[in-house]
Scaffold this active site. Structure first.
Site, PDB file in Angstrom:
ATOM      1  N   HIS A   1       0.863  -1.183   0.037  1.00 15.78           N
ATOM      2  CA  HIS A   1       0.061   0.004   0.044  1.00 15.78           C
ATOM      3  C   HIS A   1       0.824   1.221  -0.019  1.00 15.78           C
ATOM      4  O   HIS A   1       1.925   1.340   0.797  1.00 15.78           O
ATOM      5  CB  HIS A   1      -1.058  -0.135   1.134  1.00 15.78           C
ATOM      6  CG  HIS A   1      -0.423  -0.039   2.466  1.00 15.78           C
ATOM      7  ND1 HIS A   1       0.131   0.849   3.117  1.00 15.78           N
ATOM      8  CD2 HIS A   1       0.017  -1.051   3.319  1.00 15.78           C
ATOM      9  CE1 HIS A   1       0.762   0.585   4.453  1.00 15.78           C
ATOM     10  NE2 HIS A   1       0.689  -0.742   4.369  1.00 15.78           N
ATOM     11  N   ASP A   2       0.495   2.123  -0.884  1.00 12.90           N
ATOM     12  CA  ASP A   2       0.960   3.552  -0.804  1.00 12.90           C
ATOM     13  C   ASP A   2       2.482   3.651  -1.106  1.00 12.90           C
ATOM     14  O   ASP A   2       3.067   4.846  -1.191  1.00 12.90           O
ATOM     15  CB  ASP A   2       0.938   4.202   0.593  1.00 12.90           C
ATOM     16  CG  ASP A   2      -0.296   4.282   1.236  1.00 12.90           C
ATOM     17  OD1 ASP A   2      -1.359   4.944   0.843  1.00 12.90           O
ATOM     18  OD2 ASP A   2      -0.685   3.551   2.099  1.00 12.90           O
TER      19      ASP A   2
ATOM     20  N   GLY B   1       5.205  -1.133   2.990  1.00 11.49           N
ATOM     21  CA  GLY B   1       4.225   0.068   2.695  1.00 11.49           C
ATOM     22  C   GLY B   1       4.994   1.395   2.387  1.00 11.49           C
ATOM     23  O   GLY B   1       6.072   1.552   3.209  1.00 11.49           O
TER      24      GLY B   1
END
Length: 256
Positions: free
Chosen positions: A119-120, A137
């Site tokens: 994520h991200d 992340g």
């Protein structure tokens, strides 16, 4: 172009020439642009936007919920650019509201089998992630970086342009542009001269980059002192400015 066993949500938007293999599942709020092919048993969850001329191979998982215990079902996104190749069993997750809420993959990247983009993360262009390389992340990977097989990158790290990590590297700090790392524990091992030659850097530019590397890693200077020395060198070697900008912005310090 779409196999009859594929399951596609009515809200998904696919260009007319997108091909979808057997038993693939494409969920709600997925957009796929022209020229892209989706392999058998691929799973794509939205909100996800995939650009043109991508090749997603069998068993990939794209746009799944982030592996973050703070995630509570908030809307978040994944954007993938053009001409990427994503091989078998690769996983790319959407963002979280704790960050920018979006995971981004640029153009012309190769994500080999079993790679993971958490994520991200933000990936630039022309990046290679070899088999089973994994990003935690909030990682940023800049253009033309290469991560060797089974390289593991700690959250919030940044991987600089034209850098290279050897197989099995454990990366818990930033890697400046042009730098090659490897070993256990992971240490710097000069510049990625072969990669620079392949990308068309002149012999003189590579020589200046090697000088820059020695200022950072061999001179005994503190990091802020090395940055000042790099600024002076950049007057005759503009390629060194990439290192200056990177070092001035590093958040987790650098592998050194």
């Amino acid at each position: 172009m779409i196999h009859p066993t594929a399951i596609i949500d009515p809200s998904a938007e696919l260009a007319e020439d997108v091909s979808v293999g057997p038993y693939a599942i494409i969920g709600a709020n997925v957009q796929i642009d022209s020229g892209t092919s989706i392999g058998p048993h691929a799973v794509i969850k939205g909100p996800t936007r995939i650009g043109k001329d991508n090749r997603l191979f069998q068993f990939v998982s794209i746009g799944e919920d982030p592996q973050d215990k703070k995630y509570r079902g908030e809307v978040s996104h994944l954007h993938i650019g053009d001409r990427n190749i994503i091989r078998e069993y690769a996983t790319v997750h959407r963002g979280t509201v704790q960050d920018r809420g979006i995971t981004r993959v640029g153009n012309d990247n190769l994500l080999m089998a079993y790679t993971h983009v958490a994520h991200d993360c933000v990936l630039g262009n022309h990046i290679i992630m070899a088999n089973a390389a994994s990003l935690a992340g909030h990682v940023q990977v800049d253009d033309y970086a290469i991560l060797g097989g089974f390289s593991l990158v700690h959250q919030f790290c940044r991987i600089g342009q034209y850098s290279f990590s050897a197989m099995g590297s454990l990366i818990n700090r930033d890697i400046p542009p042009y730098v090659m790392v490897g070993g256990s524990p992971t240490k710097p091992h000069g510049i990625n001269s072969v990669g620079l030659e392949r990308q068309g850097f002149s012999a003189d530019a590579i020589r200046q980059i090697r000088k820059a590397y020695k200022l950072v890693y061999k001179s005994g200077l503190k990091l802020d002192e090395a940055i000042q020395a790099l600024l002076e060198l950049s007057a005759e070697a503009p390629e060194v400015l990439r290192m200056v900008d990177f070092l001035q912005q590093t958040g987790r310090s650098i592998i050194r």
